[in-house]
Design a protein around this motif. Sequence first.
Motif, PDB file in Angstrom:
ATOM      1  N   SER A   1      -4.264 101.306  70.908  1.00 46.41           N
ATOM      2  CA  SER A   1      -3.619 102.557  70.515  1.00 46.41           C
ATOM      3  C   SER A   1      -3.301 102.521  69.020  1.00 46.41           C
ATOM      4  O   SER A   1      -2.583 101.635  68.552  1.00 46.41           O
ATOM      5  CB  SER A   1      -2.332 102.765  71.310  1.00 46.41           C
ATOM      6  OG  SER A   1      -1.530 103.771  70.723  1.00 46.41           O
ATOM      7  N   PHE A   2      -3.841 103.484  68.298  1.00 47.25           N
ATOM      8  CA  PHE A   2      -3.549 103.591  66.870  1.00 47.25           C
ATOM      9  C   PHE A   2      -2.051 103.763  66.642  1.00 47.25           C
ATOM     10  O   PHE A   2      -1.474 103.160  65.729  1.00 47.25           O
ATOM     11  CB  PHE A   2      -4.319 104.781  66.291  1.00 47.25           C
ATOM     12  CG  PHE A   2      -4.109 105.006  64.820  1.00 47.25           C
ATOM     13  CD1 PHE A   2      -4.830 104.283  63.890  1.00 47.25           C
ATOM     14  CD2 PHE A   2      -3.192 105.937  64.376  1.00 47.25           C
ATOM     15  CE1 PHE A   2      -4.647 104.492  62.521  1.00 47.25           C
ATOM     16  CE2 PHE A   2      -2.995 106.159  63.013  1.00 47.25           C
ATOM     17  CZ  PHE A   2      -3.727 105.425  62.090  1.00 47.25           C
ATOM     18  N   ASP A   3      -1.396 104.558  67.479  1.00 44.18           N
ATOM     19  CA  ASP A   3       0.030 104.836  67.293  1.00 44.18           C
ATOM     20  C   ASP A   3       0.883 103.595  67.532  1.00 44.18           C
ATOM     21  O   ASP A   3       1.833 103.331  66.781  1.00 44.18           O
ATOM     22  CB  ASP A   3       0.479 105.960  68.233  1.00 44.18           C
ATOM     23  CG  ASP A   3      -0.131 107.305  67.854  1.00 44.18           C
ATOM     24  OD1 ASP A   3      -0.525 107.464  66.685  1.00 44.18           O
ATOM     25  OD2 ASP A   3      -0.225 108.174  68.738  1.00 44.18           O
ATOM     26  N   VAL A   4       0.564 102.812  68.559  1.00 43.43           N
ATOM     27  CA  VAL A   4       1.351 101.608  68.851  1.00 43.43           C
ATOM     28  C   VAL A   4       1.189 100.585  67.737  1.00 43.43           C
ATOM     29  O   VAL A   4       2.168  99.980  67.270  1.00 43.43           O
ATOM     30  CB  VAL A   4       0.939 101.004  70.206  1.00 43.43           C
ATOM     31  CG1 VAL A   4       1.590  99.638  70.412  1.00 43.43           C
ATOM     32  CG2 VAL A   4       1.328 101.939  71.349  1.00 43.43           C
ATOM     33  N   LEU A   5      -0.039 100.376  67.298  1.00 43.07           N
ATOM     34  CA  LEU A   5      -0.268  99.439  66.194  1.00 43.07           C
ATOM     35  C   LEU A   5       0.418  99.928  64.925  1.00 43.07           C
ATOM     36  O   LEU A   5       1.016  99.134  64.183  1.00 43.07           O
ATOM     37  CB  LEU A   5      -1.763  99.260  65.954  1.00 43.07           C
ATOM     38  CG  LEU A   5      -2.564  98.585  67.068  1.00 43.07           C
ATOM     39  CD1 LEU A   5      -4.042  98.560  66.720  1.00 43.07           C
ATOM     40  CD2 LEU A   5      -2.062  97.169  67.337  1.00 43.07           C
ATOM     41  N   SER A   6       0.355 101.240  64.676  1.00 46.34           N
ATOM     42  CA  SER A   6       1.004 101.795  63.483  1.00 46.34           C
ATOM     43  C   SER A   6       2.494 101.507  63.491  1.00 46.34           C
ATOM     44  O   SER A   6       3.080 101.117  62.470  1.00 46.34           O
ATOM     45  CB  SER A   6       0.784 103.312  63.417  1.00 46.34           C
ATOM     46  OG  SER A   6      -0.556 103.627  63.189  1.00 46.34           O
ATOM     47  N   GLU A   7       3.125 101.699  64.633  1.00 40.44           N
ATOM     48  CA  GLU A   7       4.575 101.510  64.715  1.00 40.44           C
ATOM     49  C   GLU A   7       4.968 100.075  64.372  1.00 40.44           C
ATOM     50  O   GLU A   7       5.920  99.835  63.632  1.00 40.44           O
ATOM     51  CB  GLU A   7       5.064 101.882  66.111  1.00 40.44           C
ATOM     52  CG  GLU A   7       6.573 101.747  66.282  1.00 40.44           C
ATOM     53  CD  GLU A   7       7.045 102.171  67.654  1.00 40.44           C
ATOM     54  OE1 GLU A   7       8.251 102.027  67.933  1.00 40.44           O
ATOM     55  OE2 GLU A   7       6.208 102.636  68.465  1.00 40.44           O
ATOM     56  N   ARG A   8       4.222  99.115  64.917  1.00 39.91           N
ATOM     57  CA  ARG A   8       4.573  97.707  64.671  1.00 39.91           C
ATOM     58  C   ARG A   8       4.293  97.303  63.227  1.00 39.91           C
ATOM     59  O   ARG A   8       5.117  96.640  62.585  1.00 39.91           O
ATOM     60  CB  ARG A   8       3.814  96.808  65.634  1.00 39.91           C
ATOM     61  CG  ARG A   8       4.085  95.308  65.442  1.00 39.91           C
ATOM     62  CD  ARG A   8       5.547  94.976  65.574  1.00 39.91           C
ATOM     63  NE  ARG A   8       5.788  93.529  65.472  1.00 39.91           N
ATOM     64  CZ  ARG A   8       6.854  92.992  64.902  1.00 39.91           C
ATOM     65  NH1 ARG A   8       7.801  93.760  64.381  1.00 39.91           N
ATOM     66  NH2 ARG A   8       6.995  91.690  64.855  1.00 39.91           N
ATOM     67  N   PHE A   9       3.145  97.705  62.679  1.00 41.36           N
ATOM     68  CA  PHE A   9       2.834  97.339  61.294  1.00 41.36           C
ATOM     69  C   PHE A   9       3.795  98.021  60.320  1.00 41.36           C
ATOM     70  O   PHE A   9       4.191  97.434  59.307  1.00 41.36           O
ATOM     71  CB  PHE A   9       1.390  97.687  60.957  1.00 41.36           C
ATOM     72  CG  PHE A   9       0.381  96.760  61.574  1.00 41.36           C
ATOM     73  CD1 PHE A   9       0.491  95.387  61.430  1.00 41.36           C
ATOM     74  CD2 PHE A   9      -0.684  97.260  62.318  1.00 41.36           C
ATOM     75  CE1 PHE A   9      -0.423  94.519  62.011  1.00 41.36           C
ATOM     76  CE2 PHE A   9      -1.611  96.396  62.894  1.00 41.36           C
ATOM     77  CZ  PHE A   9      -1.483  95.031  62.745  1.00 41.36           C
ATOM     78  N   ARG A  10       4.171  99.246  60.621  1.00 43.44           N
ATOM     79  CA  ARG A  10       5.149  99.936  59.771  1.00 43.44           C
ATOM     80  C   ARG A  10       6.481  99.202  59.802  1.00 43.44           C
ATOM     81  O   ARG A  10       7.122  99.004  58.755  1.00 43.44           O
ATOM     82  CB  ARG A  10       5.333 101.383  60.245  1.00 43.44           C
ATOM     83  CG  ARG A  10       6.331 102.175  59.414  1.00 43.44           C
ATOM     84  CD  ARG A  10       6.439 103.613  59.880  1.00 43.44           C
ATOM     85  NE  ARG A  10       7.022 103.700  61.209  1.00 43.44           N
ATOM     86  CZ  ARG A  10       7.319 104.855  61.815  1.00 43.44           C
ATOM     87  NH1 ARG A  10       7.058 106.006  61.221  1.00 43.44           N
ATOM     88  NH2 ARG A  10       7.848 104.859  63.014  1.00 43.44           N
TER      89      ARG A  10
ATOM     90  N   SER B   1      -2.658  98.199  55.688  1.00 47.66           N
ATOM     91  CA  SER B   1      -3.405  99.430  55.942  1.00 47.66           C
ATOM     92  C   SER B   1      -4.009  99.367  57.336  1.00 47.66           C
ATOM     93  O   SER B   1      -4.515  98.319  57.763  1.00 47.66           O
ATOM     94  CB  SER B   1      -4.529  99.610  54.910  1.00 47.66           C
ATOM     95  OG  SER B   1      -3.998  99.782  53.615  1.00 47.66           O
ATOM     96  N   LEU B   2      -3.970 100.490  58.042  1.00 47.69           N
ATOM     97  CA  LEU B   2      -4.560 100.592  59.372  1.00 47.69           C
ATOM     98  C   LEU B   2      -5.502 101.786  59.377  1.00 47.69           C
ATOM     99  O   LEU B   2      -5.089 102.914  59.062  1.00 47.69           O
ATOM    100  CB  LEU B   2      -3.475 100.762  60.436  1.00 47.69           C
ATOM    101  CG  LEU B   2      -3.960 100.967  61.875  1.00 47.69           C
ATOM    102  CD1 LEU B   2      -4.723  99.743  62.371  1.00 47.69           C
ATOM    103  CD2 LEU B   2      -2.779 101.262  62.800  1.00 47.69           C
ATOM    104  N   THR B   3      -6.762 101.560  59.737  1.00 46.19           N
ATOM    105  CA  THR B   3      -7.779 102.609  59.766  1.00 46.19           C
ATOM    106  C   THR B   3      -8.376 102.697  61.161  1.00 46.19           C
ATOM    107  O   THR B   3      -8.695 101.671  61.782  1.00 46.19           O
ATOM    108  CB  THR B   3      -8.894 102.324  58.745  1.00 46.19           C
ATOM    109  OG1 THR B   3      -8.329 102.264  57.435  1.00 46.19           O
ATOM    110  CG2 THR B   3      -9.957 103.408  58.784  1.00 46.19           C
TER     111      THR B   3
END
Length: 387
Positions: A181-190, A202-204
């Motif tokens: 999930s792009f959203d789940v990975l985004s939340e943790r990296f953020r 950066s997440l692409t």
Amino acid sequence: MSDATNPYDASHIQVLEGCEAMRKRPGMYVGSTTERGLHQMVFDLAGRAVNEVLAGRASSVDVTLMPDGGVRVTDDGPGIPIEGNDGGPGLEEFLTRMYPGTLPCGRHAVAMSLFGIGPCVTNALSSRLTAEVRREGVLWFQEYARGVALTPPTADGQTNGSGTTISFWPDTDIFGTAECSFDVLSERFREVAFLNHGLAVSLTDERPQAGPRSVRFQYPGGVRELVTLLDAEAAPPVHPDVIGFECDEPGMAGTVEVALRWSGSHDDRVRGYANSEPTPEGGTHVAGFRDGVVAAINSYARKSRLLAEAGPALGADQIGQGLTAVVSVKLDHPEFSGSTRGKLGGGTSVHAGMEGAVVEHLGIWLEEHPEQAAAIVGRIGQGAGRH
């Protein structure tokens, strides 16, 4: 049933090691064979790159979700050594053997692996994994299938840059049709970027038919910016400034970073972190923070005669109304309670260190910002029924 009819002895015990053990019981190493396990594979791999940045050896981390289901993690550090050096593993050892204890740890590292085992888990649970290392002017390449090296690391030409790129394709025999999930990975990296203000991630996502989408996380303001984000949907703030400080606490063998602000909301939003891991169950750092805030607010209120000297003190529940805070500690030797690592232990040293730091730094801020301090105490008093 008798032992004679059902014999069982040491010869029946099956001992699984390394890659075989991880593939036999994948949930033990990544928590699940669903989407959650895939995310953990990404984190196991990205953690090394993140710590290269925090150590000053790299400047950024790039994570890409590829159209064919693969994931690529790239950093611009010096590149993983091809052969082991200074007691550390070389490339093949790093990707095939469990190395608990040799991964970066302590206050200067981010622990993104569940058990500190390392990227060998990601390799073992992938149908295919490739490693490209740009080191000392040489490009090295190696490929794996289900955790087993197909070739030794091979020089594949010259290169001007440096860094490491590892790509993996999760084994569908283990994970089925689950997707990251792009959203789940985004939340943790953020979250990790907020907690480590020298980090850029950066997440692409190259999978959408409408075209790639990409985000970059970098927050020079650290946890102060996280408090601003958490406050965005709350009631208007009581005071404009986000209060924040960062300091070493030798007594707890670590550092403290705190940011907080009161709003007109009735909610209490306090997030705790230990070594960049969320602690949703709280722990000694959050308890020390709350006690420190109560002590600092009451001390200032009485000294400034905003609270009658003979009157009752403002309670923790009253002070917590409308409070948004991020409480982060980074310890050399963190002690977690329970297997989920959701609560920080550490005894009285962490509690006392956090409480003392909050009393000192929040007290100084209140003294230096009397108008905002009066607004805070007034808001708390109003919420407690005082006029």
